[in-house]
Design a protein around this motif. Structure first.
Motif, mmCIF file in Angstrom:
data_model
loop_
_atom_site.group_PDB
_atom_site.id
_atom_site.type_symbol
_atom_site.label_atom_id
_atom_site.label_comp_id
_atom_site.label_asym_id
_atom_site.label_seq_id
_atom_site.Cartn_x
_atom_site.Cartn_y
_atom_site.Cartn_z
ATOM 1 N N GLN A 51 0.851 -1.185 0.000
ATOM 2 C CA GLN A 51 0.000 0.000 0.000
ATOM 3 C C GLN A 51 0.892 1.242 0.000
ATOM 4 O OE1 GLN A 51 -3.296 0.021 2.749
ATOM 5 N NE2 GLN A 51 -3.204 2.247 2.980
ATOM 6 N N PRO A 52 1.014 1.917 -1.141
ATOM 7 C CA PRO A 52 1.899 3.081 -1.212
ATOM 8 C C PRO A 52 1.484 4.190 -0.253
ATOM 9 C CG PRO A 52 1.213 2.378 -3.408
ATOM 10 C CD PRO A 52 0.361 1.645 -2.431
ATOM 11 N N GLN A 53 2.481 4.888 0.247
ATOM 12 C CA GLN A 53 2.259 6.106 1.016
ATOM 13 C C GLN A 53 3.214 7.172 0.491
ATOM 14 O OE1 GLN A 53 1.842 6.002 5.291
ATOM 15 N NE2 GLN A 53 1.527 3.796 5.275
ATOM 16 N N PHE A 54 2.655 8.311 0.115
ATOM 17 C CA PHE A 54 3.417 9.467 -0.328
ATOM 18 C C PHE A 54 3.987 9.297 -1.734
ATOM 19 C CE2 PHE A 54 7.484 11.991 -0.215
ATOM 20 C CZ PHE A 54 6.874 13.214 -0.430
ATOM 21 N N GLU A 55 4.806 8.260 -1.948
ATOM 22 C CA GLU A 55 5.444 8.071 -3.245
ATOM 23 C C GLU A 55 4.693 7.026 -4.076
ATOM 24 O OE1 GLU A 55 10.087 9.057 -2.277
ATOM 25 O OE2 GLU A 55 9.326 7.104 -1.655
ATOM 26 N N ALA A 56 4.539 7.308 -5.360
ATOM 27 C CA ALA A 56 3.894 6.365 -6.269
ATOM 28 C C ALA A 56 4.840 5.202 -6.580
ATOM 29 C CB ALA A 56 3.475 7.083 -7.553
ATOM 30 N N ALA A 57 4.331 4.229 -7.322
ATOM 31 C CA ALA A 57 5.135 3.038 -7.614
ATOM 32 C C ALA A 57 4.616 2.363 -8.874
ATOM 33 C CB ALA A 57 5.081 2.063 -6.442
ATOM 34 N N LEU A 58 5.477 1.542 -9.476
ATOM 35 C CA LEU A 58 5.083 0.628 -10.542
ATOM 36 C C LEU A 58 5.426 -0.790 -10.106
ATOM 37 C CD1 LEU A 58 6.264 2.313 -13.881
ATOM 38 C CD2 LEU A 58 3.893 1.869 -13.199
ATOM 39 N N VAL A 59 4.441 -1.660 -10.139
ATOM 40 C CA VAL A 59 4.683 -3.087 -9.946
ATOM 41 C C VAL A 59 5.019 -3.663 -11.314
ATOM 42 C CG1 VAL A 59 3.715 -5.275 -9.159
ATOM 43 C CG2 VAL A 59 3.035 -3.136 -8.037
ATOM 44 N N LEU A 60 6.169 -4.311 -11.418
ATOM 45 C CA LEU A 60 6.639 -4.868 -12.692
ATOM 46 C C LEU A 60 6.555 -6.390 -12.631
ATOM 47 C CD1 LEU A 60 9.854 -2.669 -13.190
ATOM 48 C CD2 LEU A 60 7.501 -2.158 -13.854
ATOM 49 N N VAL A 61 5.657 -6.937 -13.439
ATOM 50 C CA VAL A 61 5.472 -8.389 -13.467
ATOM 51 C C VAL A 61 6.078 -8.915 -14.764
ATOM 52 C CG1 VAL A 61 3.838 -10.294 -13.284
ATOM 53 C CG2 VAL A 61 3.299 -8.079 -12.227
ATOM 54 N N PRO A 62 7.184 -9.662 -14.692
ATOM 55 C CA PRO A 62 7.799 -10.221 -15.911
ATOM 56 C C PRO A 62 7.064 -11.478 -16.353
ATOM 57 C CG PRO A 62 9.061 -10.868 -13.999
ATOM 58 C CD PRO A 62 7.946 -10.001 -13.476
ATOM 59 N N ALA A 63 7.356 -11.920 -17.560
ATOM 60 C CA ALA A 63 6.709 -13.121 -18.077
ATOM 61 C C ALA A 63 7.079 -14.361 -17.274
ATOM 62 C CB ALA A 63 7.075 -13.316 -19.541
ATOM 63 N N LYS A 64 8.243 -14.318 -16.642
ATOM 64 C CA LYS A 64 8.715 -15.450 -15.853
ATOM 65 C C LYS A 64 9.517 -14.924 -14.682
ATOM 66 C CE LYS A 64 12.074 -18.092 -17.451
ATOM 67 N NZ LYS A 64 12.816 -19.065 -18.256
ATOM 68 N N GLY A 65 9.370 -15.562 -13.539
ATOM 69 C CA GLY A 65 10.182 -15.185 -12.394
ATOM 70 C C GLY A 65 9.495 -14.227 -11.448
ATOM 71 N N GLU A 66 10.307 -13.568 -10.615
ATOM 72 C CA GLU A 66 9.792 -12.782 -9.509
ATOM 73 C C GLU A 66 9.397 -11.370 -9.919
ATOM 74 O OE1 GLU A 66 9.206 -14.194 -6.537
ATOM 75 O OE2 GLU A 66 9.830 -16.007 -7.611
ATOM 76 N N ILE A 67 8.452 -10.829 -9.170
ATOM 77 C CA ILE A 67 7.942 -9.464 -9.390
ATOM 78 C C ILE A 67 8.930 -8.458 -8.810
ATOM 79 C CG2 ILE A 67 6.075 -7.874 -8.760
ATOM 80 C CD1 ILE A 67 4.223 -10.337 -8.693
ATOM 81 N N ALA A 68 9.018 -7.297 -9.448
ATOM 82 C CA ALA A 68 9.831 -6.193 -8.923
ATOM 83 C C ALA A 68 8.935 -4.973 -8.715
ATOM 84 C CB ALA A 68 10.969 -5.854 -9.887
ATOM 85 N N LEU A 69 9.405 -4.081 -7.849
ATOM 86 C CA LEU A 69 8.701 -2.828 -7.576
ATOM 87 C C LEU A 69 9.672 -1.687 -7.776
ATOM 88 C CD1 LEU A 69 5.992 -1.581 -6.311
ATOM 89 C CD2 LEU A 69 7.282 -1.519 -4.172
ATOM 90 N N VAL A 70 9.261 -0.649 -8.523
ATOM 91 C CA VAL A 70 10.065 0.570 -8.624
ATOM 92 C C VAL A 70 9.272 1.696 -7.992
ATOM 93 C CG1 VAL A 70 11.355 -0.148 -10.654
ATOM 94 C CG2 VAL A 70 9.224 1.073 -10.969
#
Length: 393
Positions: A51-70
């Motif tokens: 749950q973001p607070q203050f700063e926005a984010a992008l959830v990056l879901v690749p075709a394979k493997g683990e998710i990343a957050l920027v």
């Protein structure tokens, strides 16, 4: 013990979303999230419990493997501590231009993409985007420049429908969210009296809901009284003090584990004027008739027509101010929304709010809102309610 969403459930969501990507030949999903009420947290909370607070984010879901957050620099440790995501980057796109962040390693967005390409063993070309309507213009233009507009696909509607049928864990969490809402509404009803202000009532309800485990609200708590404060669809809770025979309209939507329980009630303080009592009877009747038909096999447009037609026959077609049935989940009103245009066929384990609106009148307005779980043979109420809406004083 309070219900929670397990790690296993989040792993299953990742697999389901990556299967969704494979069907559409997508190399990467970009899911936008921020801290705005209602829509902001939806995909981040559902995918990685963030749950973001203050700063926005992008959830990056690749075709394979683990998710990343920027995200931004101040959110990296916060995300690692509170979410189910173990790969979190601060990227320049989310840094405040006038801030210094000496403690934080900043990674370029290009480097993040390169790492995801290595992980998924494929070049990232086809991009699915959800939350596009809320992405800041400058950020979206960077995404377009990076990948090319022709390779970007808006998957908002299709992806949101993956959340429509709830799992057993989700149903348990939503049940508890409605118990919290019920406690808040019971508290409010007990505290109704002449001279108490709308904001005092809101404080009493929110205090009890917090004690039960609410982490906040899916929408602002709305406690409104009198013709001017109850007539609009949306209202601000004020310092107005309640008076005898006031119509009081309360809307509570506590958030628990990211999920919402939305309840709306009209009350009358003391003896109800006959006109107001007739309006309350009308919305209760519409609620009851709609509930009787809510079940598998019904379409959205069929469900929408029931309460809408009832209020139109009573002369309140224009006062049925919005679509009265919507799904409930990590957004207080999420897809599917059962409007006159909706062809979605209801299935077991969908959860809906039946929300009967009667607004924009000279005398004021009201909503009656309750939650229901679609079962194999009909629906199950997720909160209790009765016909006692008059508070003697």
């Amino acid at each position: 013990m309070r219900p929670k969403i397990s790690e296993r459930e989040f792993e299953e969501r990742r697999r389901k979303v990556q299967d969704f990507m494979a069907e559409r030949n997508l190399d990467l999903l970009l899911l936008y999230a921020d801290d705005r009420y209602v829509y902001g947290q939806a995909y981040a909370r559902w995918m990685i419990d963030y749950q973001p607070q203050f700063e926005a984010a992008l959830v990056l879901v690749p075709a394979k493997g683990e998710i990343a957050l920027v995200t931004g620099a101040e959110s990296v440790e916060f995300a690692l501590h509170t979410s189910r995501c173990r790969t979190v980057y601060a990227t320049p796109q989310f840094l405040h231009p006038n801030e210094d962040y000496p403690y934080c390693e900043v990674t370029s967005f290009e480097e993040v993409i390169a790492r995801l390409e290595a992980q998924s063993e494929r070049k990232i070309r086809h991009i699915g985007v959800a939350g596009k309507a809320f992405i800041p213009y400058d950020l979206f233009m960077e995404i377009v420049e990076k990948f090319g507009n022709e390779w970007i696909h808006d998957v908002e509607e299709a992806l949101s429908m993956l959340r429509a049928v709830k799992t057993e864990e989700e149903i348990s969490v939503i049940r508890y969210a409605y118990q919290i809402a019920e406690k808040g509404m019971d508290t409010l009803h007990q505290k109704l009296r002449e001279g108490i202000s709308e904001r005092e009532l809101a404080a009493e309800a929110e205090y009890e809901m917090r004690k039960m485990g609410s982490e906040g609200m899916g929408i602002e708590t709305m406690i409104n009284s009198g013709p001017a404060n109850t007539s609009p669809i949306l209202s601000r809770t004020t310092f107005r003090e309640l008076q005898r025979s006031d119509l009081v309209v309360a809307t509570l939507a506590p958030r628990y584990e990211g999920y919402h329980g939305a309840v709306g009630r009209p009350f009358v303080l003391g003896e109800a004027p006959k006109e107001i009592q007739a309006y309350i009877e009308l919305v209760m009747s519409a609620q009851e008739e709609t509930m009787k038909s809510l079940g598998p096999g019904m379409t959205g447009k069929e469900m929408d027509a029931i309460s809408r037609n009832q209020l139109e026959k009573a002369g309140f077609g224009k006062n049925f101010a919005y679509t009265g049935i919507h799904s409930v989940g990590v957004i207080e009103f999420e897809q599917p929304i059962l409007s006159s245009k909706c062809d979605v066929v209801l299935k077991p384990n969908m959860v809906f709010s039946i929300d009967i609106p009667l607004f924009l009148n000279k005398w004021g307005g009201m909503r009656l809102e309750n939650g229901y779980l679609v079962t194999e043979h009909g629906c199950e109420p997720l909160n209790t309610w009765d016909r006692t809406y008059i508070k003697p004083i």
